[in-house]
Enzyme design. Structure first.
Site, PDB file in Angstrom:
ATOM      1  N   TYR A   1       0.801  -1.230   0.000  1.00 57.85           N
ATOM      2  CA  TYR A   1       0.000   0.000   0.000  1.00 57.85           C
ATOM      3  C   TYR A   1       0.835   1.281   0.000  1.00 57.85           C
ATOM      4  CZ  TYR A   1      -3.711  -3.319   1.051  1.00 57.85           C
ATOM      5  OH  TYR A   1      -4.595  -4.367   0.981  1.00 57.85           O
TER       6      TYR A   1
ATOM      7  N   HIS B   1      -8.412   1.986  -5.614  1.00 52.51           N
ATOM      8  CA  HIS B   1      -7.672   1.031  -4.785  1.00 52.51           C
ATOM      9  C   HIS B   1      -6.193   1.289  -4.998  1.00 52.51           C
ATOM     10  CE1 HIS B   1     -11.230  -1.294  -3.722  1.00 52.51           C
ATOM     11  NE2 HIS B   1     -11.616  -1.037  -4.960  1.00 52.51           N
TER      12      HIS B   1
HETATM   13  C1  DQA Z   1      -7.541  -1.884  -1.013  1.00 51.66           C
HETATM   14  C2  DQA Z   1      -7.631  -3.318  -1.546  1.00 51.66           C
HETATM   15  C3  DQA Z   1      -8.568  -4.157  -0.693  1.00 51.66           C
HETATM   16  O1  DQA Z   1      -8.630  -5.483  -1.206  1.00 51.66           O
HETATM   17  C4  DQA Z   1      -8.077  -4.214   0.733  1.00 51.66           C
HETATM   18  O2  DQA Z   1      -8.991  -4.921   1.541  1.00 51.66           O
HETATM   19  C5  DQA Z   1      -7.769  -2.876   1.297  1.00 51.66           C
HETATM   20  C6  DQA Z   1      -7.135  -1.870   0.452  1.00 51.66           C
HETATM   21  C7  DQA Z   1      -6.526  -1.044  -1.810  1.00 51.66           C
HETATM   22  O3  DQA Z   1      -6.585   0.176  -1.692  1.00 51.66           O
HETATM   23  O4  DQA Z   1      -5.678  -1.586  -2.521  1.00 51.66           O
HETATM   24  O5  DQA Z   1      -7.962  -2.631   2.469  1.00 51.66           O
HETATM   25  O6  DQA Z   1      -8.809  -1.265  -1.154  1.00 51.66           O
END
Ligand code: DQA
Length: 148
Positions: free
Chosen positions: A22, A99
């Site tokens: 992330y 995402h």
């Molecule tokens: C997310 C991807 C999701 O699968 C995950 O549960 C997250 C972050 C992303 O920003 O890549 O919490 O939304």
């Protein structure tokens, strides 16, 4: 013009949480940068993050009456929450789904979100830049649909 920036569960831990997936930017940093970019576009940003499904829904209900669009990273709830999907539909607002990670390159349970098809579009895999791409695209989308 005002947009709701809505971030779902565990995104308050950005910067510390799985940074290899992330990134290292904190949510506070992302919100500050995005708010500044929004101001330059003449857009006011209301930033909300919650780990609670009902709070996210309440934020969407409020946006329904006083926002022009929604930038949403539903996080894990995107894969599971019919209620969040219903709330997004109920806003009747254009939404951009973001995402940070590329969902298609991850576990199969992340490949589908219940919110993607009710958003104008989805941006994933570009880290925090995805929020900026969404802001630009949503601003252009809303302006293009305004009566002159
Ligand atoms: C997310 C991807 C999701 O699968 C995950 O549960 C997250 C972050 C992303 O920003 O890549 O919490 O939304």
């Amino acid at each position: 013009m005002r947009f709701l920036l809505l971030n779902g569960p565990n995104l308050d831990l950005l910067g510390a949480r799985e940074p290899e997936i992330y990134g290292s930017a904190t949510l506070a940093h992302i919100e500050a940068e995005l708010s500044a970019a929004a101001a330059e576009l003449g857009v006011e940003l209301r930033c909300v993050q919650s780990n609670h499904e009902g709070d996210l829904i309440d934020a969407l209900h409020r946006a329904r009456t006083d926002c022009d669009g929604v930038i949403i990273n539903p996080a894990g709830y995107g894969h599971t929450s019919v209620a969040l999907r219903d709330a997004l539909i109920a806003t009747d607002l254009p939404a951009a789904e973001v995402h940070l990670s590329n969902l298609a390159r991850r576990e199969s349970f992340r490949h589908h979100t219940l919110t993607a098809d009710v958003a104008i579009g989805q941006i994933c895999g570009f880290g925090a830049d995805g929020y900026h791409l969404a802001l630009t695209a949503l601003t252009r989308h809303v302006r293009a649909r305004r009566t002159p």
